[in-house]
Design a protein around this motif. Structure first.
Motif, short mmCIF file in Angstrom:
data_model
loop_
_atom_site.label_atom_id
_atom_site.label_comp_id
_atom_site.label_asym_id
_atom_site.label_seq_id
_atom_site.Cartn_x
_atom_site.Cartn_y
_atom_site.Cartn_z
N THR A 19 -7.13 -2.09 -6.29
CA THR A 19 -6.16 -1.05 -5.95
C THR A 19 -6.62 -0.27 -4.73
OG1 THR A 19 -5.46 -0.88 -8.25
CG2 THR A 19 -4.95 1.00 -6.83
N ARG A 20 -7.90 0.09 -4.70
CA ARG A 20 -8.44 0.84 -3.55
C ARG A 20 -8.38 0.00 -2.27
NH1 ARG A 20 -13.71 3.41 -6.56
NH2 ARG A 20 -12.59 5.02 -7.68
N LEU A 21 -8.72 -1.28 -2.39
CA LEU A 21 -8.70 -2.17 -1.24
C LEU A 21 -7.29 -2.30 -0.69
CD1 LEU A 21 -10.22 -4.29 0.53
CD2 LEU A 21 -9.53 -5.97 -1.17
N CYS A 22 -6.32 -2.48 -1.58
CA CYS A 22 -4.92 -2.60 -1.14
C CYS A 22 -4.43 -1.33 -0.48
CB CYS A 22 -4.03 -2.98 -2.32
SG CYS A 22 -4.27 -4.67 -2.86
N THR A 23 -4.82 -0.19 -1.01
CA THR A 23 -4.42 1.09 -0.43
C THR A 23 -4.99 1.23 0.97
OG1 THR A 23 -4.30 2.12 -2.61
CG2 THR A 23 -4.52 3.60 -0.73
N LYS A 24 -6.27 0.90 1.14
CA LYS A 24 -6.90 0.98 2.47
C LYS A 24 -6.27 0.01 3.45
CE LYS A 24 -11.46 2.65 1.11
NZ LYS A 24 -12.90 2.35 1.07
N ALA A 25 -5.79 -1.13 2.95
CA ALA A 25 -5.19 -2.15 3.82
C ALA A 25 -3.71 -1.90 4.06
CB ALA A 25 -5.38 -3.53 3.19
N GLY A 26 -3.16 -0.86 3.42
CA GLY A 26 -1.74 -0.56 3.59
C GLY A 26 -0.83 -1.48 2.78
N GLU A 36 -0.20 -1.15 -0.67
CA GLU A 36 -0.12 -0.53 -1.99
C GLU A 36 0.88 -1.24 -2.89
OE1 GLU A 36 -0.50 3.88 -2.32
OE2 GLU A 36 -0.19 3.73 -0.15
#
Length: 153
Positions: A58-65, A67
């Protein structure tokens, strides 16, 4: 060059093996460079294991845009890609771990593009094998251009 999922570690609790593509093998080789055989593949700095994969994802996806992207979405994407590549349903089911065809069909979403491609294949097959509706048929279409122009025999 196999990804081995042990029994009890999968959603349906059954183990399975899936062959790695060359690309996956290279990525995995890079991920384990400098690690010991018993070390985890996915680690934090200092070779500490990721405790909660879902939270890390979840954190990785958020940082990669990205979400809202679920790791489970890749299972569905893989099933569709395998079917489009012409892989048989039974092999796709084995790779994805689906036990029944009905469960597989829930994941292997068919788009309108897939349906159109299927109809095109049918038309090509009929032309190649001389299976048409006959030359006297009022439904015989001469060309795609005539259909677009509204000129149908």
């Amino acid at each position: 060059r196999l990804i081995r999922l042990d029994p009890g570690t999968t959603k349906n609790l059954e183990g399975r093996e899936v062959a790695m593509s060359d690309r996956i093998f290279c990525l995995l080789k890079e991920a384990v460079t400098g690690k010991q055989p018993d070390d985890f593949v996915l680690t934090r700095p200092g070779n500490k294991p990721v405790k909660s994969f879902r939270r890390a994802w979840t954190r990785l996806c958020t940082k990669a845009g990205c979400e809202g992207l679920l790791i489970h979405d890749f299972r569905r994407s893989a099933a569709r890609a395998l079917r489009r590549a012409g892989v048989s349903e039974s092999v796709v089911m084995a790779v994805g771990g689906w036990k029944t065809a009905s469960m597989f069909r829930r994941y292997a979403i068919v788009s309108s593009r897939d349906i159109a491609a299927g109809i095109k294949k049918l038309e090509e097959h009929r032309v190649e094998n001389s299976h048409d509706f006959g030359h006297d048929s009022p439904f015989l279409v001469q060309s795609e251009a005539e259909v677009k122009n509204g000129n149908i025999n």
